[in-house]
Every structure is written in C-alpha cells, then in structure tokens.
Design a protein around this motif. Structure first.
Motif, PDB file in Angstrom:
ATOM      1  N   MET A 242       0.831  -1.049  -0.001  1.00  0.00           N
ATOM      2  CA  MET A 242      -0.098  -0.019  -0.045  1.00  0.00           C
ATOM      3  C   MET A 242       0.905   1.193   0.076  1.00  0.00           C
ATOM      4  SD  MET A 242      -3.252   1.111   2.516  1.00  0.00           S
ATOM      5  CE  MET A 242      -4.341   0.021   1.620  1.00  0.00           C
ATOM      6  N   LEU A 263      -3.308  -3.949   8.584  1.00  0.00           N
ATOM      7  CA  LEU A 263      -2.061  -3.346   8.099  1.00  0.00           C
ATOM      8  C   LEU A 263      -0.821  -4.216   8.418  1.00  0.00           C
ATOM      9  CD1 LEU A 263      -2.485   0.393   9.078  1.00  0.00           C
ATOM     10  CD2 LEU A 263      -3.024  -0.798   6.611  1.00  0.00           C
ATOM     11  N   LEU A 266       0.256  -6.401   5.617  1.00  0.00           N
ATOM     12  CA  LEU A 266       0.865  -6.015   4.369  1.00  0.00           C
ATOM     13  C   LEU A 266       2.492  -6.389   4.212  1.00  0.00           C
ATOM     14  CD1 LEU A 266      -0.200  -2.476   4.169  1.00  0.00           C
ATOM     15  CD2 LEU A 266      -0.957  -3.985   2.426  1.00  0.00           C
ATOM     16  N   LEU A 269       4.489  -1.226   3.132  1.00  0.00           N
ATOM     17  CA  LEU A 269       3.748  -0.044   3.143  1.00  0.00           C
ATOM     18  C   LEU A 269       4.715   0.992   3.261  1.00  0.00           C
ATOM     19  CD1 LEU A 269       1.122   1.292   4.354  1.00  0.00           C
ATOM     20  CD2 LEU A 269       2.047   1.400   6.646  1.00  0.00           C
ATOM     21  N   THR A 279       0.350   6.749  11.143  1.00  0.00           N
ATOM     22  CA  THR A 279       0.429   5.797  10.190  1.00  0.00           C
ATOM     23  C   THR A 279       1.998   5.621   9.646  1.00  0.00           C
ATOM     24  OG1 THR A 279      -1.522   6.301   9.371  1.00  0.00           O
ATOM     25  CG2 THR A 279      -0.253   4.878   7.928  1.00  0.00           C
ATOM     26  N   ALA A 283       5.519   2.425   8.844  1.00  0.00           N
ATOM     27  CA  ALA A 283       5.810   2.374   7.268  1.00  0.00           C
ATOM     28  C   ALA A 283       7.330   1.618   7.260  1.00  0.00           C
ATOM     29  CB  ALA A 283       5.829   3.782   6.595  1.00  0.00           C
TER      30      ALA A 283
END
Length: 530
Positions: A242, A263, A266, A269, A279, A283
């Motif tokens: 994402m 999340l 994933l 990210l 957020t 990452a």
C-alpha cells in the motif's frame, strides 16, 4: 457546492445548516453565514448537538442521531401539504415527483417527531422558514454523509432543494462543505476508484481509450476499490502493498483494532507525508513531502474554485513536492514521467478534462482562480450550477424511506456516540498538534456527556471514564456539557492518545458510497476510580 460562498452573505434569504458544526469546522464560511444573518437572512440549524451557530439561528433543533431522512421528509410533507412547493419548477425541470410524493405523504409531523424527537411545531416552522424565504441555501457536511444512509441523506437534501425551486438559482443550491482544502480537487482529478479526471468513467470505452492514448498504456476498465474495500482486501491477502499519500488512516479509518490487524498483513507499506504521522510510524519506507509553501500547484476548493498555490521558499532538507516524488517512483518502476513543472501537469489536466477545466491556464487563474465548469478560453467560470437544464436532463426526485442507524442504544451499550472535530484542531492533528499555539488550546482528547447522565453515573468534569463499544475500549477524560443531548456522547477525532476509531465500526457503512458510520455508534460509559 452548486453555489458560491459569497452568495450566502449577499443573496441567500434563508440558510439551512444540517449536519455541520460550521463555526468549528468551516469558520470562514461560518463568518459569511453570520453576516447573512445580520443582513436579514433567516437561519435554520438542525444538529444533534447544541452547536455555536444554533445560538444565532431563527430556529434550531436537535434531532436524534441518524434521523436526518425522517426530519427532511417531515419538512417536505409540510411544504407540500401547505402548497409551499414550486409546481411549475417541478413540472419543467424535474421528474418522478409522484412516486416521491407518495412516500412523503406518510411522514406527518407527528410521525417524524416520534422518530426524530423534534417537536411537530418546530418541523412546521422549519418548513415554513426554508420554503417561504427564497432563495434558500442548504449547507451540509459530514454529519449528513458519515452514515449507513449517507447517500439517502444527500438525496433527501436534493429533494428538498428541488421541491422549493432552489437549485439553479443564485443564493440557493445544495452546498456540501468539504472537510479539507482540496477534497473537491482530489475528486475532480480522479481520486475516486471508478473515474478519471472530471468524473469520466473508467468503464466507458471512449473515455478509457482517450486516457490510454494520452498516456501510452492500456488502462483497465474495471473500477478500483474504495478505502473500506481496500482494508478488507488486505485482510484477505488480496492486497500485499500500500502507498499512502497525505492520509493518516490509523486515526481516520474506523475500527482501530481491525485496521491494525489488517495493516500488519501488508508485505510493504509506503507513506508519503510532511510529518511523522501515526501511520507513517508503521511504514517500511517514508517519502518526505514538501509542505504547501514549498511547492507550486493548484487546489480546487469547496465552491469548485481552482486556485494556484505559489512556492514561497525552497523545500527543506531532502523533501520534494508530491508530483516529483510520484514521477520519480513511476519512472523507477518502468513508466517514465518526465514532467518539468507543476504547470505542465496542469496543462495535461485541462487537455483531458475539457468540460470542466478546459478553459483554465495558470495565467487565467491569476489570484482569485476560476470556478468550473470553465470549458473554453473565453469562459468566465461558473458561480452556480444548473442555471440551465441539469446535466442529466431533468432533476430526479428520489422516494427515500427512513432507516435506523446500524447500531441503536441497548441494555449493554445504552449510549449513542457521535464523533467529529473541535475548533482548535484539524482532522487527525498531524499538522495542528505540532503547533504550540493550537496544541495549548486542547492537549488531550475528551468525551462530552450531558449533566443528567454525568450525575447518574457519578462522573465529574475531568474524571477519567472508560468507553466501550463492540470493537474495543478507551480511557478519556469527561467533559460535562449541555452541548450534547441526554443519552448521547461526543468524541473529537484528533487525538492519537485517545483514538476515537477504537470504538467506531468498519462493518457499518453506506452500501453505495462505502463511507463508514462515524456519526452513530452504541457504547457504554463507566467511571474509573482514581
């Protein structure tokens, strides 16, 4: 917005605000409303909370959370019954009125009062003030859209405006107040899963070919996913990576526990932002973006006005404007984007978005910008829409029945929670909470509770309380106020230490727009012993 902000102050004879805490969330527009009131316009406010604007209103009502369709249908019942509607306008410019009227006939003031909690006499007075003071502008915000019936709510607003001939006239219209400075522009530029720029459908063969030819690739004709669908797709391992630009879903998306669970699945990210948001802290890679004053470009605001943003200084450190980051990433992945400037990108936009942006150039935008549609180089822009026939030909009335919210109060969860913004902070606080001047106004989250409820559960101001929903629980200080109705609670959304979305539901959303029902949820509240 179908109309322009300046019209509220100078041309509207009545302003109906529903589902918008305008002074806190859109203060510049609120100043226009206040000036309109001083100029003699009638002001009607409908909101489940006692918002600041209600103190200035000719009539304000507090309807039950999620009962907007019933309230609007009740107003329209009164308008039709008293022949306050505009039959000539309806006959000339609209269709499907009879089917719509058959539903509206059943929404008597007594029935609507039972659903909404609004006194029947107030429903009648609301209908009179709106219909008998033309032109009347209807303004709404996320208090209308963030429901499982958000689309129905918007259609009901449109029904009311058409019923009284208030669409296609100066000072009237249906005016959604966008929550951020470029929400309108992002949608205009194809920031939706089913359209290219200018709302041109990806599934239309001619449109798809136009963009495929322009960009030299074969583009998919299958609409993409909404954010709500994306989270489910991650959970099902259908999405593995994402790329998030300028968004903080860890605070803005519903059901924090479910979101974090997804999340973590994933494989990669990537977050692009100007600050290290909640957020971004999760990452794998962060791209540092230049801030507003460090880049050139355009924004299109809530009144469809496209305006230039001019760089005031060079970007700090190794940050870059968003368009340069995206271009470099695209080129590295095999599709060369070799734009030289933001203006070159804008020229491409206008060439592919002829009907709305075709007549715009950087030079023409000047200081004040232009409002779309602006289809040609000599077109002055469009202050208000639908002066001529509607884009679809005739305006369509929709027969909308009231539906309950997804969750109602019950023995286990006896309170209804609504969420939103407060005046000092913006959205998830990514920008405002790094401002010392704004942060000092409100440093922590809080929950608003009515004095009667506070007395019953023995809570005083600033006492810590535990809020629990079917999704999770959180601790937060109590704020005792008559701004909320008995049985209701309000939480601001800005505070990562007290994340509202621990409580909100990802399973309750509008079936068409896929917007979560942030405005209604069942919770219980308990006093924590200090």
């Amino acid at each position: 917005m179908t109309n322009s902000i300046a019209e509220f102050e100078h041309d509207s004879k009545a302003i109906f605000v529903i589902g918008s805490n305008t002074t806190a969330c859109h203060p510049l527009i609120a100043s226009r409303i206040i000036q309109a009131k001083e100029n003699g316009a009638k002001l009607i406010v409908a909101d489940p909370r006692n918002i600041q604007l209600a103190r200035l209103a000719d009539l304000s009502v507090n309807h039950r959370l999620g009962s907007d369709v019933a309230l609007l249908n009740g107003m329209m019942h009164v308008i039709i019954r008293n022949q306050w509607h505009h039959p000539d306008y309806i006959a000339d410019r609209c269709e499907d009125f009879d089917a719509f009227k058959a539903v509206i006939d059943t929404y008597t003031p007594k029935r609507v009062s039972d659903i909404t909690g609004v006194d029947p006499e107030d429903i009648i007075r609301m209908a009179e003030l709106y219909s008998q003071n033309a032109p009347a502008a209807l303004l709404y915000a996320m208090g209308i859209t963030q429901h499982t019936t958000g689309v129905d709510n918007v259609k009901s607003c449109c029904n009311l405006a058409m019923l009284c001939g208030n669409v296609g006239v100066k000072g009237g219209g249906i005016n959604p107040l966008r929550g951020q400075n470029n929400v309108q522009g992002a949608c205009d530029m194809g920031g939706l899963p089913n359209v290219f720029t200018g709302y041109q459908p990806v599934s239309d063969p001619g449109v798809n070919k136009k963009f495929s030819d322009a960009w030299g690739v074969a583009l998919s004709s299958t609409p993409g996913l909404t954010i709500t669908d994306m989270i489910e797709a991650i959970d099902q391992k259908k999405i593995k990576a994402m790329y998030i630009i300028g968004e903080n879903p860890k605070l803005s998306d519903p059901d924090w526990n479910h979101l974090n669970h997804a999340l973590k699945k994933l494989e990669f990210l990537l977050v692009q932002d100007i600050f290290l948001s909640e957020t971004a802290q999760s990452a794998d890679v962060i791209f540092a973006s230049a801030a507003l004053g460090e880049r050139d470009g355009t924004f299109t605001n809530t009144e469809r006005r496209c305006m230039r943003a001019r760089k005031a200084q060079d970007p700090v450190g190794n940050t870059l404007p968003d368009w340069q980051i995206i271009s470099r990433l695209s080129t590295a992945m095999g599709y060369a984007m070799d734009y030289d400037s933001a203006e070159e990108i804008f020229d491409e936009i206008t060439g592919l978005t002829e009907k709305s942006y075709g007549g715009m150039t950087y030079e023409r935008l000047g200081i004040n910008g232009l409002q779309w549609p602006c289809p040609g180089p000599d077109h002055p822009g469009t202050p208000y829409l639908h002066k001529e026939p509607f884009a679809r030909g005739k305006g369509k009335f929709h027969a909308i029945e009231y539906k309950d919210p997804a969750e109602l109060a019950c023995a286990e969860y006896p309170f209804l929670l609504t969420t939103g913004r407060m005046f000092a902070h913006f959205h998830t606080g990514t920008m405002t909470r790094v401002s010392r001047h704004l942060d000092v106004e409100q440093k922590t989250g809080y929950v608003e509770i009515h004095p009667d409820d506070a007395m019953r559960i023995k809570v005083k101001s600033n006492d810590p309380v535990l809020l629990t929903s079917r999704r999770g629980q959180m601790e937060v200080p109590a704020r005792i106020t008559t701004d909320v109705m008995p049985g209701n609670l309000f939480l601001p959304i800005h505070f990562g230490e007290n994340p509202t979305n621990i409580l909100t539901s990802s399973n309750a959303f509008d079936p068409l727009a896929k917007i979560p029902e942030f405005k209604v949820g069942a919770v219980r509240i308990e006093r924590l012993i200090q």
